[in-house]
Design an enzyme around this catalytic site. Structure first.
Site, PDB file in Angstrom:
ATOM      1  N   LYS A 120      25.156  60.661  74.708  1.00  0.00           N
ATOM      2  CA  LYS A 120      25.248  60.844  73.265  1.00  0.00           C
ATOM      3  C   LYS A 120      24.939  62.306  72.967  1.00  0.00           C
ATOM      4  O   LYS A 120      23.868  62.805  73.299  1.00  0.00           O
ATOM      5  CB  LYS A 120      24.246  59.930  72.565  1.00  0.00           C
ATOM      6  CG  LYS A 120      24.237  60.145  71.058  1.00  0.00           C
ATOM      7  CD  LYS A 120      23.418  59.106  70.351  1.00  0.00           C
ATOM      8  CE  LYS A 120      23.339  59.411  68.878  1.00  0.00           C
ATOM      9  NZ  LYS A 120      22.523  58.429  68.159  1.00  0.00           N
ATOM     10  N   LYS A 149      29.579  59.175  73.259  1.00  0.00           N
ATOM     11  CA  LYS A 149      29.598  59.331  71.809  1.00  0.00           C
ATOM     12  C   LYS A 149      29.360  60.775  71.423  1.00  0.00           C
ATOM     13  O   LYS A 149      28.457  61.380  71.985  1.00  0.00           O
ATOM     14  CB  LYS A 149      28.480  58.446  71.250  1.00  0.00           C
ATOM     15  CG  LYS A 149      28.287  58.565  69.772  1.00  0.00           C
ATOM     16  CD  LYS A 149      27.121  57.695  69.364  1.00  0.00           C
ATOM     17  CE  LYS A 149      26.861  57.915  67.898  1.00  0.00           C
ATOM     18  NZ  LYS A 149      25.700  57.223  67.453  1.00  0.00           N
TER      19      LYS A 149
HETATM   20  C1  PBG Z   1      21.004  57.203  65.482  1.00  0.00           C
HETATM   21  C2  PBG Z   1      22.462  56.967  65.476  1.00  0.00           C
HETATM   22  C3  PBG Z   1      23.411  57.859  64.992  1.00  0.00           C
HETATM   23  C4  PBG Z   1      24.647  57.238  65.129  1.00  0.00           C
HETATM   24  C5  PBG Z   1      24.430  55.986  65.701  1.00  0.00           C
HETATM   25  N1  PBG Z   1      23.055  55.833  65.918  1.00  0.00           N
HETATM   26  C6  PBG Z   1      23.280  59.192  64.354  1.00  0.00           C
HETATM   27  C7  PBG Z   1      22.323  60.150  64.905  1.00  0.00           C
HETATM   28  O1  PBG Z   1      22.051  60.189  66.111  1.00  0.00           O
HETATM   29  O2  PBG Z   1      21.812  60.929  64.108  1.00  0.00           O
HETATM   30  C8  PBG Z   1      25.927  57.862  64.702  1.00  0.00           C
HETATM   31  C9  PBG Z   1      27.064  56.951  64.456  1.00  0.00           C
HETATM   32  C10 PBG Z   1      28.158  57.581  63.673  1.00  0.00           C
HETATM   33  O3  PBG Z   1      28.136  58.770  63.291  1.00  0.00           O
HETATM   34  O4  PBG Z   1      29.111  56.840  63.415  1.00  0.00           O
HETATM   35  N2  PBG Z   1      20.248  56.539  66.409  1.00  0.00           N
END
Ligand code: PBG
Length: 354
Positions: free
Chosen positions: A223, A276
């Site tokens: 991520k 992601k």
């Molecule tokens: C946070 C989380 C995020 C997303 C999923 N879980 C955002 C972040 O890390 O700030 C993003 C999902 C999206 O943008 O569709 N745990």
């Protein structure tokens, strides 16, 4: 500039030789013509190398407190925060459509946030309640739950903050408890999205220790610290209160590191790994797919959704076509599963073209 007609160097079309020299590029043309397989829908259908199907999709759902609540999200047109009753109804509809799974996120009121994520462990908290109700109402649907502290954190960070630092091991302990509470409520998969080190192993051990051996883990393994999460943070009111997430989320410059993270998560017991965001990271999806044996998921995130929506609203591109093309790109890159805000739309479009 000398006008072409007055330019002595200029040669008219008549001076261009159109007779072809003998196949000097070894191209095979005209015996070989790529367009033969593209001539007609039936031919194209037959030779398509990749295909989208309903079974590819995970539909994220944003849940908020209340009853009969359907709140628009400013940065995500046509996507809504739903109260548990409507979220259950939406889940039933998605199941009916043939979508196998939903991924649940909750919006927690400010008053219930603190540094330790206390509310995350509330047995009767919002996510636990929704999971119970959804499992009862739609037992055939795969329920996946987000495991991370940011929606519960007064700092908007994915972990506990001590002296301005997001501390790892203390956070992992809370995440493991959180995972157990989601699993007890009926979650099929817990989905840790926090990027703390060692959390997959700790979650796996905690699940096993509590007899929850059937609960799977969908690990957000690679991520990235991305600019494409903005609309999501709007949806959950979870913007980081200070700094950024770069001390735990990955540097967009790296790909070998993504493979390493995914392999470590696989070794720690992840049942699926995820990359992601999606579209800017197709190369990462491909690299990870080659190096792990568990299914690879990709998250087509909120900013990717918002980009297409914004362009389509301006009449700059055709939304349906852009959506199906980007979803297909994930399959081409090697993704087995796609978490996407387009799941419902794509399912309906796939039904239509059947
Ligand atoms: C946070 C989380 C995020 C997303 C999923 N879980 C955002 C972040 O890390 O700030 C993003 C999902 C999206 O943008 O569709 N745990």
């Amino acid at each position: 500039m000398i006008p072409a007609v007055d330019n002595p160097e200029h040669k008219t079309i008549d001076s261009i030789t159109m007779t072809k020299p003998d196949n000097d590029f070894q191209s095979g043309f005209p015996l070989v013509r790529g367009r033969r397989n593209r001539l007609h829908p039936g031919r194209r259908m037959m030779v398509a190398e990749h295909r989208l199907s309903l079974s590819d999709f995970i539909a994220p759902l944003f849940v908020t407190e209340g009853k009969e609540v359907k709140e628009p999200i400013a940065s995500m047109p046509d996507y809504f925060r739903l109260s548990p009753d409507l979220a259950v109804r939406q889940a039933a509809m998605l199941h009916e459509l043939g979508i196998p799974a939903v991924l649940l996120f909750v919006k927690v009121p400010e008053a219930k946030k603190d540094n330790e994520g206390t509310e995350a462990l509330n047995e009767n908290g919002l996510i636990q309640t929704v999971v119970k109700r959804m499992k009862e109402a739609v037992p055939g649907l795969v329920l996946m739950t987000d495991v991370a502290l940011d929606p519960y954190s007064s700092y908007g960070h994915d972990g506990i903050v001590r002296d301005g630092e997001i501390v790892n091991d203390e956070t992992v302990d809370v995440l493991a408890r959180m995972a157990v509470s989601h699993a007890r409520a009926g979650a099929d998969y817990v989905a840790p999205s926090d990027m703390m080190d060692g959390r997959i192993g700790e979650i796996r051990r905690a699940l096993e220790a509590n007899g929850l051996y059937n609960t799977g883990i969908l690990a957000y393994s690679a991520k990235y610290a991305s600019g494409f999460y903005g609309p999501f943070r709007d949806a959950l009111d979870s913007k980081p209160g200070f700094g950024d997430k770069k001390s735990y989320q990955m540097d967009p410059a790296n790909v070998a590191e993504a493979v390493k993270e995914a392999q470590m998560d696989e070794a720690e017991g992840a049942d699926m790994v995820m990359v992601k965001p999606g579209l800017p990271y197709l190369d990462v999806v491909r690299a990870v797919k080659k190096q792990v044996q568990v299914p690879v998921a990709v998250y087509n995130v909120s900013g990717e959704y918002a980009m297409i929506k914004a362009a389509a609203e301006k009449g700059l591109l055709d939304e349906d076509q852009a959506v199906m093309e980007s979803l297909l790109a994930f399959k081409r890159a090697g993704a087995d599963v796609i978490a996407t805000y387009w799941a419902e739309k794509a399912a309906r479009l796939l039904e239509q073209t059947k």
